[in-house]
Motif scaffolding. Sequence first.
Motif, PDB file in Angstrom:
ATOM      1  N   THR A   1     -27.721  52.742  61.310  1.00 22.09           N
ATOM      2  CA  THR A   1     -28.674  53.279  60.341  1.00 22.09           C
ATOM      3  C   THR A   1     -29.777  52.278  59.993  1.00 22.09           C
ATOM      4  O   THR A   1     -30.777  52.653  59.402  1.00 22.09           O
TER       5      THR A   1
ATOM      6  N   PRO B   1     -40.224  58.952  54.216  1.00 17.07           N
ATOM      7  CA  PRO B   1     -40.125  60.035  53.246  1.00 17.07           C
ATOM      8  C   PRO B   1     -41.180  59.847  52.163  1.00 17.07           C
ATOM      9  O   PRO B   1     -41.415  58.722  51.709  1.00 17.07           O
TER      10      PRO B   1
ATOM     11  N   SER C   1     -30.726  59.173  59.739  1.00 13.71           N
ATOM     12  CA  SER C   1     -29.472  58.716  60.352  1.00 13.71           C
ATOM     13  C   SER C   1     -28.352  59.725  60.143  1.00 13.71           C
ATOM     14  O   SER C   1     -27.632  60.085  61.069  1.00 13.71           O
ATOM     15  N   LYS C   2     -28.215  60.153  58.918  1.00 13.44           N
ATOM     16  CA  LYS C   2     -27.154  61.077  58.569  1.00 13.44           C
ATOM     17  C   LYS C   2     -27.251  62.372  59.378  1.00 13.44           C
ATOM     18  O   LYS C   2     -26.261  62.872  59.915  1.00 13.44           O
ATOM     19  N   LEU C   3     -28.456  62.906  59.469  1.00 19.87           N
ATOM     20  CA  LEU C   3     -28.642  64.163  60.182  1.00 19.87           C
ATOM     21  C   LEU C   3     -28.445  63.982  61.679  1.00 19.87           C
ATOM     22  O   LEU C   3     -27.849  64.818  62.348  1.00 19.87           O
TER      23      LEU C   3
ATOM     24  N   GLU D   1     -36.144  61.341  55.458  1.00 18.13           N
ATOM     25  CA  GLU D   1     -35.284  60.737  54.442  1.00 18.13           C
ATOM     26  C   GLU D   1     -33.847  60.589  54.937  1.00 18.13           C
ATOM     27  O   GLU D   1     -33.194  59.578  54.669  1.00 18.13           O
ATOM     28  N   PHE D   2     -33.358  61.593  55.658  1.00 20.04           N
ATOM     29  CA  PHE D   2     -31.940  61.570  56.059  1.00 20.04           C
ATOM     30  C   PHE D   2     -31.772  61.440  57.562  1.00 20.04           C
ATOM     31  O   PHE D   2     -30.814  61.961  58.138  1.00 20.04           O
TER      32      PHE D   2
ATOM     33  N   PHE E   1     -37.682  65.742  54.810  1.00 17.16           N
ATOM     34  CA  PHE E   1     -36.210  65.767  54.791  1.00 17.16           C
ATOM     35  C   PHE E   1     -35.649  65.020  55.996  1.00 17.16           C
ATOM     36  O   PHE E   1     -34.729  64.195  55.856  1.00 17.16           O
TER      37      PHE E   1
ATOM     38  N   ALA F   1     -27.021  56.783  52.259  1.00 17.69           N
ATOM     39  CA  ALA F   1     -26.720  58.220  52.394  1.00 17.69           C
ATOM     40  C   ALA F   1     -25.573  58.457  53.375  1.00 17.69           C
ATOM     41  O   ALA F   1     -24.780  59.384  53.191  1.00 17.69           O
ATOM     42  N   THR F   2     -25.475  57.621  54.404  1.00 16.08           N
ATOM     43  CA  THR F   2     -24.380  57.829  55.367  1.00 16.08           C
ATOM     44  C   THR F   2     -23.041  57.330  54.828  1.00 16.08           C
ATOM     45  O   THR F   2     -22.000  57.679  55.370  1.00 16.08           O
TER      46      THR F   2
ATOM     47  N   GLY G   1     -31.356  55.418  53.622  1.00 16.24           N
ATOM     48  CA  GLY G   1     -30.729  56.196  54.694  1.00 16.24           C
ATOM     49  C   GLY G   1     -29.321  55.702  54.986  1.00 16.24           C
ATOM     50  O   GLY G   1     -28.405  56.494  55.226  1.00 16.24           O
TER      51      GLY G   1
END
Lengths: 744, 744
Positions: free
Chosen positions: A669, B267, B436-438, B433-434, B430, A736-737, A733
Amino acid sequence: MKCLKVLGVVVGVAALLGLGIILGHFVIPKGADPLAPSVSASQDLDLEILETVVGQLDASRIRENLRELSREPHLASSPRDEALVQLLLQRWRDPESGLDSAGTSTYEVLLSFPSQEQPNRVAIVAPTGDILFSCRQSEENLTGEQAGPDVVPPYAAYAPSGTPQGLLVYANWGTEEDFKELQTQGIQLNGTIALTRYGGVGRGAKAVNAAKYQVAGVLVYTDPADINDGHSLPNETFPHSWRLPPSGVERGSYYEYFGDPLTPYLPANPSSFRLDPATASGFPPIPTQPIGFEDAKVLLCNLQGPSAPAAWQGSLGCDYKLGPGFQPGGAFASSQVNLSVHNTLELRNSSNVLGIIRGAVEPDRYVLYGNHRDSWVHGAVDPSSGTAVLLEVSRVLGTLLKKGTWRPRRSIVFASWGAEEFGLIGSTEFTEEFFSKLQERTVAYINVDISVFANASLRVQGTPPVQSVVFSAAKQIPAPGPSRLSIYDNWIRYSNYSSPVYGLVPRLGSLGAGSDYAPFIHFLGISSMDIAYTYDKSKTSARIYPTYHTAFDTFGYVDKFVDPGFSSHRAVAQTAGSVLLRLSDSLFLPLNVSDYSETLRSFLKSAQQDLGALLEQHSISLGPLVTAVEKFEEAAIALDQNISALQKATPNPLQVRMLNDQLMLLERTFLNPRAFPEERYYSHVLWAPRTSSVVTFPGLANACSRAMNTGLGSAAWAEVQRQLSIVVAALEGAAATLRPVDDL
Amino acid sequence: MKCLKVLGVVVGVAALLGLGIILGHFVIPKGADPLAPSVSASQDLDLEILETVVGQLDASRIRENLRELSREPHLASSPRDEALVQLLLQRWRDPESGLDSAGTSTYEVLLSFPSQEQPNRVAIVAPTGDILFSCRQSEENLTGEQAGPDVVPPYAAYAPSGTPQGLLVYANWGTEEDFKELQTQGIQLNGTIALTRYGGVGRGAKAVNAAKYQVAGVLVYTDPADINDGHSLPNETFPHSWRLPPSGVERGSYYEYFGDPLTPYLPANPSSFRLDPATASGFPPIPTQPIGFEDAKVLLCNLQGPSAPAAWQGSLGCDYKLGPGFQPGGAFASSQVNLSVHNTLELRNSSNVLGIIRGAVEPDRYVLYGNHRDSWVHGAVDPSSGTAVLLEVSRVLGTLLKKGTWRPRRSIVFASWGAEEFGLIGSTEFTEEFFSKLQERTVAYINVDISVFANASLRVQGTPPVQSVVFSAAKQIPAPGPSRLSIYDNWIRYSNYSSPVYGLVPRLGSLGAGSDYAPFIHFLGISSMDIAYTYDKSKTSARIYPTYHTAFDTFGYVDKFVDPGFSSHRAVAQTAGSVLLRLSDSLFLPLNVSDYSETLRSFLKSAQQDLGALLEQHSISLGPLVTAVEKFEEAAIALDQNISALQKATPNPLQVRMLNDQLMLLERTFLNPRAFPEERYYSHVLWAPRTSSVVTFPGLANACSRAMNTGLGSAAWAEVQRQLSIVVAALEGAAATLRPVDDL
């Protein structure tokens, strides 16, 4: 009565059956059944196996490995390098102690060699054209191993050919500041040959800096002050001690990036697009040649001109002058230095060797353990001390595997990289070829290059998530020597700091780009580490072990001076083996991602203390960075609590996998391939190269430094703000993970 | 006897206990137990639940949703847009039919609005300065809904302010070729106002192209030939039919990229680094204004000069001339056109609304289903027809959830994006912002923007892995109307092709950047799709539904003309709902990655047929590409066999997860953030924008086209070779991820 009896029997039967059902359901391990025989989804690290592995790692076998590996010079792509590929394949395919499979992958890469027909030459030339003095073209044959066709003469790989001639100047390390100082002192640099010493800055940078001042050629030597604690006499140096002999020359790559120079970001397959070598960047711009301090002394001690600054002085036994040119009264009055470099660029095949142990439970999770194979000459320390350890670790694990005693939970991949000395080429091409696969699946990369620099202490470089597993391993292995301390307790004596979280702990170094871990951490964002034994810095100020990259780095050198008895080699094998096994076999990945909080906090503190006021002047607030660090810390703490709770409960296999994915992917990340477009491969926003002295987020530090030092004004400060936003976005980020996976 | 009896009892007890153990161990489902109550790791799609969901989706509820959503204009960041945020939150937090959680995330983004004080104006100005004619400044109030303070007047968002005045020319679509044609015909373009019609090229490109020819301002109108099949009379158009009325004007964003213009790749949080709007790129370079065809007719039918080419003619009922300037004998002789644009750029808050259903088994796997919320005016079709469907799908699933009847295997994330009309801003922020997670966790993204263009047939755009799940869903749902065909069988009648693998199948379109799927597929590499019902192309040649982006796109328009009875809306809800449930609930992910083989084969064939000879002339071989495609095909076939074998066996949860990870992440392997640095966000080497007409790998096609059309010579052909290597490396890397996971 009868009814009652029957009822009793029925109740009894039912109770027994029920008890059986309960036993069958709860007592027989849950995860075990749906998987293949002897494989359980809850398979965890087996401490007995760990003890067996650590116990079986054998110093004398490492010694024998080293003897064989360093028997002949094995420069990248040489016949002996190829022979070692076969040796590795044979070991990893051994029916008694081999791995599940082993193979090679070969790339066509651009290497650089000195001409055999026209040896590179450094000479003092009189105005008449007479050659008054020539530097050695090879090292002195002190042990019978420094001569022969396979000993590559000292050279600066990738330095261009050319025969510049000019007055000699002394330029210290060859940094930008050094040349600026010479200019300030009024030294004419145009057309000169600059003599520089190793240190201060990377090899290639010396020529890059010199060329900016119209210097025509560069010489590089190793000062005895920097490598031998000042000692320079033949009887004080190898073979009489571990010190560098007067004729010893450090070879090396002068290429500024890493990876195959012609195929950046692409695997160097035969059909790959290649840059035109004439226009490829990163090569030294002017001819460059390394020499020994024996020859450097002749050049440097005859210079005229003002005395060099105190910090530039060394141990050659004379006052270092700046030049230009030699003393008028001396033997070389009015003479120039002629540098003849005849290096050639050649496309060569270079192979990686890969050996795999298939994971029993999660074969799609890879723990990588690698080292390069190629050396400059015999390379006993660099890299064979690492490969000797690698082979011993793989032998012990392979033996358990072949016996059916053990199979890891996750897959283990052993790697022997090619052409590292030219710029981490084999490992980089590997990461380019398998980018997606490795990024998706790799748990961590363990690098053991030079395994033993010296006998004093463990030394580990790595990213924060690996600290805890290294500490765990180091605490359970005895340090070599009579101390009876653990490796950990010995380590803390040599290198420590007071962690705000843990108190006094050994200091984990950070990863630069000195070995094959670089593409893994910087390009792929894989948590990485480099493990070695090293010297006591209070006893020597040597830059590195003295025969580094010379023809004196031989088996005898290691056996006699570096690690007699090979106990430090064994200690490294035990540490690396234990770390490897913990990573491959633990149910919960032993990657402590919350240890990143300490790093972030420390980077933040530096930014606040050293840059805060400056940023405020330019209306740039660190507030968002503070918030981002806090968010990371909070998420990491909550994750730790989640792990603890799960460890106490009976987690199902998917719960463990989900959590491990968070741990494995945290390092990813921090990657942003668009953060530093000018820095080839470097995408990790926390570990990219930092040119500023402020130990903080590199993008922020570098942008601040540029904004302060250039006259670009608002555009430069806008870049500072942009770099700040890049780090903030990465941290947010990352946080968030770490948060619960169903919390968007 | 007593002993025997005791023995018998003991044996009996033992036998019963044993039976119990056996029952307990084998009969109670294996995967079930280690997980939370009622959750099983082997939880698979429940066909009864699927049937229930499809059956409960209700046309009249969709109609009521649409009535409410389109009751008022809800331009991005307007009070009504904010009110709809609350409506969504309320629905998704409903105790009877809501989701597990719902929330908003708000960004500060750069939008563009016309000035209320100084309305934009297009006028014909006599040499005297008298205004001879003015275009309408708003659409005719035909249904009582086209007036009022919330109806934004027609404008070209992000077009700069300015008041250019000059002779009028007609420039067809405003493509580069069109302006070249005008130049060829000797039309003086310098300082003119160019009238263009919608179509042929993106909105923003018209002004970009015009400015290259020193055109001073651009007008854009919709020709009745392109939208109304030639019809233009008031009594032939809305409210008498679905056709565009003469005063209707297509609004739109003229920004060339997507995402918030000031925060590319970051973001748009309040503290984020922002570009200076004055230097940000992608805005139209010259003032631009859209007008209706009623006004365009006055301008165009009075032009002088040569007749426009046949292909440039439209249905305004006159011969289109090129200009410059008006006919000498007419009312506007010697007059110029004055264009006054007074748009302003404003930083505004825009929110996404997210609603989550937590996955029971794999909460860290996300199936995303989204649509934008903002409209230009009432936006009944665009986007409320999609949001009406979204709300009905989430209501039905939420109701099952709240009743405790169902919880998906994976997490479902519903999204209502903000500010799509200005350039996919909410969705892009979106993904920034996210990121890595996505990228780690998203299974697929389903987009339903305009759900019903018209009543004839399903229309799906998507990447190959989603084809099979869309087909499966479409086969089991009846098409609206009397045909009794399935949606699939109806679809194949309207749009089909002969697949080398499957024979005749409906044609899945490919994804451009027309809606919020763009950042998901192009920036994150997430398998994506866009689902809608559309018209019969044999019956109309309309570019899009006629009232697109006008004040006539109202509830009444949909209710009366687009989908009376809302059966097509329901069909889309059923299709999207079924696809969603299959993706969230199937044990094995229904992503057929081997369907990529057909695409690759077809791209390869085009490259060979259309570029092969040319490449050969420049010594560029397609051989490595052939090999790479073959490797992909082989790996995909082997993976399919592996899936089949696993499905027949009793796979353990981790085996399923490992396989699903391969399926989920395949799309990611085609991303290369360094492949097209000049194309913002576009990183997918198969779906990046293609300017060449050769339907093949876009990097290769574009580089070839540039090499042919520019005089750059060898550098341009080197770029062709480089792009070829980038694709080869991506395909080989993709194939590597499909092979058995322990095969490196």
